[in-house]
Design an enzyme around this catalytic site. Structure first.
Site, PDB file in Angstrom:
ATOM      1  N   ASP A  86       0.837  -1.062  -0.051  1.00  0.00           N
ATOM      2  CA  ASP A  86      -0.022  -0.087  -0.055  1.00  0.00           C
ATOM      3  C   ASP A  86       0.699   1.345   0.119  1.00  0.00           C
ATOM      4  O   ASP A  86       1.779   1.220   0.631  1.00  0.00           O
ATOM      5  CB  ASP A  86      -1.122   0.005   1.162  1.00  0.00           C
ATOM      6  CG  ASP A  86      -1.991   0.902   1.335  1.00  0.00           C
ATOM      7  OD1 ASP A  86      -2.946   1.066   0.817  1.00  0.00           O
ATOM      8  OD2 ASP A  86      -1.539   2.281   1.871  1.00  0.00           O
ATOM      9  N   GLU A 137      -4.634   2.428  -4.304  1.00  0.00           N
ATOM     10  CA  GLU A 137      -3.121   2.577  -4.336  1.00  0.00           C
ATOM     11  C   GLU A 137      -2.611   1.124  -3.764  1.00  0.00           C
ATOM     12  O   GLU A 137      -1.301   1.216  -3.387  1.00  0.00           O
ATOM     13  CB  GLU A 137      -2.847   3.719  -3.467  1.00  0.00           C
ATOM     14  CG  GLU A 137      -3.161   3.673  -1.933  1.00  0.00           C
ATOM     15  CD  GLU A 137      -4.452   3.914  -1.588  1.00  0.00           C
ATOM     16  OE1 GLU A 137      -4.837   4.302  -0.569  1.00  0.00           O
ATOM     17  OE2 GLU A 137      -5.510   4.042  -2.637  1.00  0.00           O
TER      18      GLU A 137
END
Length: 205
Positions: free
Chosen positions: A80, A123
């Site tokens: 992440d 993301e």
């Protein structure tokens, strides 16, 4: 012979399967290059060119089944980008897209041949690592983390740590796991720990 010319293999094949054996009702001729592009587009994320979530799910389930049968291990990384919303809000979506593309490029450069790099969503990325145990996965994850940390992203000084970084969770397949969701949960839990223990780090399940 009746037409007085060579009609070619495609026309002959279509005639055979539609008019003689009647195995096809609505045949279509598809150019091979166009077919290959369609297949590729159906399994990749259009922005990052990583595999998409659907193909990731297919590969992970297949790999899990193979490991359950053979006993061979594999690992999973969940990644992440830290403070990505902050970066996106401050610099705009085009700059956010640039960050996603560059992170994806780094993942592909460092990952081994045969590893499956996928965009999990937003993301977040995931990498399936065939035949690699948790310790090996952590070593690879640390190389990825360091490479992202070393890359100079535009306007990253706006972030809390002045750098755009990633957090990574690693998990290894275990025979005790009942399905592929369990290794996802293990890697995601490790990622959660990485995010809450300072970010820009790797944690193992």
């Amino acid at each position: 012979e009746k037409l007085g010319r060579n009609v070619g293999i495609r026309v002959a094949t279509l005639d055979y399967y539609t008019n003689i054996t009647r195995q096809m009702a609505s045949p279509v001729i598809v150019d091979m290059a166009e077919y290959s592009k369609t297949v590729k587009d159906s399994i990749t994320d259009p922005l990052t060119f990583c595999y998409n979530r659907r193909y990731f799910d297919y590969v992970l389930n297949h790999r899990f089944s193979r490991s359950a049968e053979s006993g061979k291990t594999f690992s999973l990384l969940m990644l992440d980008i830290d403070y990505f919303k902050h970066y996106n809000d401050n610099n705009g979506h085009l700059m956010g897209d640039f960050a996603l593309i560059e992170v994806s490029r780094i993942l592909h450069v460092i990952s081994r041949r045969g590893d499956i790099v996928a965009r999990w969503g937003g993301e977040e990325f995931a990498i399936v690592l065939p035949d690699l145990n948790a310790d090996g996965a952590v070593i690879l994850a640390e190389k990825i983390r360091a490479a992202v940390d070393d890359f100079r992203f535009p306007n990253e000084q706006s972030l809390p740590g002045k750098r755009l970084t990633i957090s990574i969770g690693a998990a290894e397949y275990s025979p005790a796991m009942k399905n592929a969701n369990e290794i996802i949960k293990a890697a995601d839990t490790a990622l959660y720990r990485a995010k809450h223990e300072g970010r820009n780090c790797v944690r193992k399940a």
